[in-house]
Scaffold this motif. Sequence first.
Motif: not given
Length: 130
Positions: A121, A123-125, A127-130
């Motif tokens: 979760k 890592d997903q967060l 990736q979403t914010l990059r």
Amino acid sequence: MKSVHKIGDTAQFKRVVQESDAATFEGVNVHPVMATFSITRDAEWAGRIFVLAMKEEHEEGIGTFVHVEHLSPAFIGEEVVFEATIDELYKNVVNCSFTAKVGERLVAKGRTGQKIITKEKLDQLFQTLR
């Protein structure tokens, strides 16, 4: 998440104030005492001690807030004792109050917060914010 701690549990660690902990901005030393930002770092670490014992291999802790009241100086070479106490513990939230003392002198007090979430979760967060 492991249920190994409860409200009221305490954790301690000690730090001897180094020159690198001093209030220095833009390469200029303001004064030879532990900076508020160094206290903040160590206050968060004091709360993280609980998280390290509670998180599973597939989980990680993330900071959610820090509140610091810097009350008196800790001079270079002095030993500061940080003590965190769990004051809120629910679901994946671990919130602590803390004190930082040199002997009996209160240097700082405040609160910190952390959450334990899965590494996936997190890592997903990211990736979403990059």
